[in-house]
Enzyme design. Structure first.
Site, PDB file in Angstrom:
ATOM      1  N   SER A  65     142.528  84.373 101.746  1.00 36.45           N
ATOM      2  CA  SER A  65     141.758  85.200 101.807  1.00 36.45           C
ATOM      3  C   SER A  65     142.333  86.593 102.138  1.00 36.45           C
ATOM      4  O   SER A  65     141.446  87.491 102.195  1.00 36.45           O
ATOM      5  CB  SER A  65     140.594  84.907 103.073  1.00 36.45           C
ATOM      6  OG  SER A  65     141.411  84.701 104.217  1.00 36.45           O
ATOM      7  N   LYS A 106     134.276  85.815 110.484  1.00 32.64           N
ATOM      8  CA  LYS A 106     135.076  86.971 110.281  1.00 32.64           C
ATOM      9  C   LYS A 106     134.281  88.338 110.468  1.00 32.64           C
ATOM     10  O   LYS A 106     134.623  89.204 110.991  1.00 32.64           O
ATOM     11  CB  LYS A 106     135.505  86.991 108.630  1.00 32.64           C
ATOM     12  CG  LYS A 106     136.488  85.864 108.284  1.00 32.64           C
ATOM     13  CD  LYS A 106     136.721  85.754 106.941  1.00 32.64           C
ATOM     14  CE  LYS A 106     137.899  84.763 106.674  1.00 32.64           C
ATOM     15  NZ  LYS A 106     137.953  84.466 105.084  1.00 32.64           N
TER      16      LYS A 106
END
Length: 813
Positions: free
Chosen positions: A693, A736
């Site tokens: 990611s 996140k």
């Protein structure tokens, strides 16, 4: 011929027989199992026809020869079957019995040796010669004689059938030869040893042999007496206990009372009857109860069987609590104990609704996954309170022994059932809410794999017949509502994870933490620190500052500690005579908590070219990471540091390859990589990092380095990239975004295919944050790089790189 001797021996005669003349030929009477010694009188029974004929012909007061036969079982021995040395005796008395047998009393005269058999029928007549003893009198013989007298006295005292007068008689005998014959005649030893003593003419040797034989016989007699004494003591003890028990039974019966052991058995029988066990468990209980009846209470097995029966009758086979299926009540309890967590609450309400419509439905296996401090365990307690069920908690962290789940077999000393059965017994219900904490931290070693043992427990299709090794009978776990908690799913075995329905509990937003502090944490800590009766308030901006600068985390555990710390300091000041503050404001925070522990690094890092802010997922919630790149003189080298995993390293290589293919479009010299080395570093190098990611963040950092355009400090990004520049979706979006919010970032770049994950983000957070969805790396760069006005030509950077210098940091505006 003669049988074995019978009756008591006569004591030795005082007559001097050494002068008695012995004829050269004598009738011979064989003896079975006995040896006659000189100077001794001895009775024996005669029943064989040839021996009877001999006695009839000889008559009383005559001399005959006696010798032992080698095989006592032989009825008519030949001369070869007889010992060659015997004794000449005088017949003192003969007594006839009705069965034609004769009892003979003889007196030994002297030792004789058989020379020649003159007649064999109807009885033996032999020629004999008298044997003279050898004796050299000295002090050693005197010592041997004294020792023999002492040993013989001890021997007589140990043999009950020998008269005590023998001791005095032995002391009065002066002649050592006569003494040895006296002692030997009273020994019950093997015929071979007696014959050896008769054949030994040296008196000294005979005394020595007798002392050895007597020592051996005394030792055997003493050992036998010791064993007999022990046996007798034990018999006396058992008899005494038996009589006492019989008397106790009679007394209890007279008083109308019952025996304690019988009462125990009867009590167990009643408990088994009332336990309502299934058929298989009832058979096992009845079988063990019958064993218990037969085992004495003193036996160790008695305790083992009794403990097993106690466990069987103590389990809640048919005892259960009634579920409170009031949906409104359950919703009120869940909202009272926990703020937000809407998905989890909805799932619990759905379970209640299904149970209300279908009573016999099997309980689901729910797994709460989330960072520490997000309320997973306390949520299980709230669910139990809402349902009205008993609550059982089992911590699985660090358990490595399979027996902790399945129990120990009863062959082991101190064996017990497993934690599952123990928890059910403690709950007293067969349908409690059972929470298995930290299921992701199970271990495995030589004692088995507890995770594999949980496969049966956590399978609604199998746990209705769960067999604990200790009980060894099935127990129905299908009515138990199992909940598990974990910080991450990766360490849970796939087969075990497949049996559970996973519900994720992400970290809390700042707004949610403010609500939790106001509704739960502040009242709790004021009460626990003795401040509940005082009007102390926490200003909202002060709580927000604690959340941002003192307890930056996904959960609320450290936040609770900081509030408890403030309360403790206030309590101390009150005990020292100070007035407590009415309100905890921003100005008082540093006084109570010290300087802030966390501060934003975004502004100071992100103003430099080559630095980009990324978003990462960790077991403790989301976090921000910084990707730093620098360029130096070299030959196409790529250095990756920061404790990176293989996947993250491959993402960096893919990002560099893409930037090289897009160099012309980005205004970078196509040969920028020919004479340069590039170093990519992710700070906090001691912390392992991996995953794809960070691909877009590395690409943005490399593009910023090559173009000289800093990355916007208010933007964080996440996403996987391909060599063609596509941005692929990633996981942990809510965590996140929350991490970006905690770090003070208001803009987040996400893959477009993650757009549906915004449903998990609270509405107020979506309105507060700017979410940018991207499809390609070019979309990312166009959004996150500063305008061209701050760009520095790459040729100048290349020249500085050749000189070994870093590009200067320029202003962002």
């Amino acid at each position: 011929m003669a049988d074995k001797g019978q009756g008591e021996k006569h004591f030795e005669t005082e007559e001097d027989l050494t002068q008695t003349e012995i004829p050269s030929t004598l009738p011979l009477l064989p003896l079975r199992g006995i040896v006659i010694f000189p100077n001794q009188t001895h009775p024996f029974l005669v029943s064989r026809p040839s021996s009877l004929k001999l006695l009839e012909d000889v008559g009383q007061s005559q001399l005959i020869a006696l010798t032992a036969q080698k095989n006592p079982e032989e009825e008519s021995p030949a001369p070869e079957g007889l010992y060659q040395r015997g004794t000449a005796v005088r017949i003192l008395k003969m007594l006839k019995y009705p069965d034609k047998s004769v009892r003979v009393l003889v007196q030994g005269i002297a030792r004789v040796e058989l020379q020649q058999f003159i007649q064999r029928e109807p009885y033996f007549i032999v020629s004999v010669s008298r044997m003279a003893e050898k004796l050299l009198a000295d002090r050693e013989v005197d010592a041997l004689q004294a020792n023999l007298v002492s040993q013989f006295s001890k021997f007589v005292s140990l043999v009950p059938y020998l008269p005590d007068e023998l001791q005095m008689m032995a002391m009065q005998v002066r002649d050592p030869g006569r003494l040895s014959d006296l002692v030997a005649s009273y020994l019950k030893i093997a015929i071979e040893e007696l014959q050896d003593l008769l054949s030994t003419l040296d008196v000294r040797q005979r005394l020595e042999k007798l002392i050895v034989i007597l020592s051996r016989e005394i030792e055997l007699l003493e050992l036998g007496h010791k064993i007999q004494s022990q046996v007798q003591t034990e018999l006396n003890k058992n008899q005494r206990e038996y009589f006492l028990r019989q008397q106790l039974k009679a007394i209890q019966k007279e008083l109308g009372e019952t025996d304690g052991r019988s009462a125990e058995i009867d009590d167990l029988e009643k408990k088994i009857e009332s336990a309502n066990m299934p058929e298989e468990a009832r058979k096992a209980a009845d079988k063990e109860l019958e064993r218990l009846r037969m085992i004495p209470p003193e036996s160790a097995e008695h305790t083992v069987v009794r403990t097993y029966l106690d466990w069987l009758v103590g389990l809640p086979w048919c005892t259960s609590t009634e579920d409170n299926l009031d949906i409104a009540h359950a919703r009120a309890v869940l909202d009272e104990d926990h703020y937000d967590l809407e998905k989890v609450k909805e799932r619990i309400l759905e379970f209640l609704a299904v149970r209300k419509l279908k009573r016999d439905t099997k309980g689901p296996i729910l797994c709460f996954v989330g960072p520490p401090g997000t309320g997973k365990t306390s949520l299980g307690r709230s669910i139990a309170r809402a349902l009205g069920r008993k609550f059982v908690r089992l911590s699985l962290g660090g358990i490595r022994d399979e027996a902790e789940i399945r129990g120990h077999r009863r062959t082991y000393i101190g064996s017990l059932p497993g934690r599952i059965i123990q928890g059910l017994r403690n709950a007293g219900s067969n349908n409690p809410l059972f929470i298995l904490d930290e299921v992701d931290k199970l271990g495995a070693d030589f004692r088995g794999d507890p995770a594999s043992a949980l496969l049966e427990v956590l399978d609604p299709e199998q746990n209705s017949t769960f067999v604990d090794h200790y009980l060894d009978v099935p127990f129905d776990l299908s009515r138990v509502l199992f909940l598990t908690t974990a910080n991450m799913l990766d360490t849970i075995p796939h087969a075990l994870r497949d049996r559970m329905e996973v519900l994720e509990l992400p970290g809390y937003t700042e707004e949610e933490k403010l609500h939790i502090v106001d509704r739960h944490l502040i009242p709790k800590e004021l009460n626990e620190n003795g401040l509940s009766g005082r009007s102390i308030e926490f200003a909202r901006e002060a709580v927000a500052e604690i959340i941002r600068s003192y307890a930056r985390e996904a959960g609320v555990r450290n936040l609770e500690r900081e509030i408890a710390r403030i309360c403790r300091k206030i309590a101390r000041s009150i005990t020292e005579g100070e007035a407590p503050p009415e309100q905890i404001t921003l100005a008082l925070l540093q006084r109570y908590l010290g300087p802030p522990r966390f501060f934003s690094e975004v502004a100071e890092r992100a103003n430099e070219p080559g630095v980009a802010t990324g978003l990462a997922w960790t077991p403790n919630g989301g976090d921000i990471i910084f990707i730093e790149c620098t360029r130096m003189n070299g030959q196409k080298g790529l250095t990756l540091t920061g404790s990176l995993g293989d996947v993250m390293k491959e993402s960096a290589q893919a990002a560099l390859s893409y930037i090289r293919t897009r160099a012309e479009g980005l205004g970078i010299a196509p040969d920028f990589y020919d004479k340069s080395d590039i170093h990519v570093h992710v700070p906090a190098g001691a912390i392992p990092k991996d995953g794809p990611s960070a691909g877009v963040t590395i690409a943005a950092s490399l593009a910023s380095l090559m173009t000289g355009r800093p990355v916007r400090s208010d933007v964080a990004m996440t996403g996987e990239i391909t060599l063609r520049g596509k941005v692929l979706p990633v996981g942990g979006i809510k965590e996140k975004v929350l991490a970006a919010r905690r770090a003070g970032i208001r803009t987040v770049a996400l893959p477009r295919r993650n757009e549906h994950d915004l449903d998990d983000i609270p509405a107020e957070l979506r309105h507060e944050m700017e979410i940018i969805f991207v499809d390609t790396v070019d979309d990312v760069l166009s959004q996150v790089l500063r305008p061209d006005g701050v760009r520095r030509p790459v040729e100048a950077d290349s020249a500085r790189a050749q000189a070994g210098a870093h590009p200067p940091v320029e202003a962002a505006d």
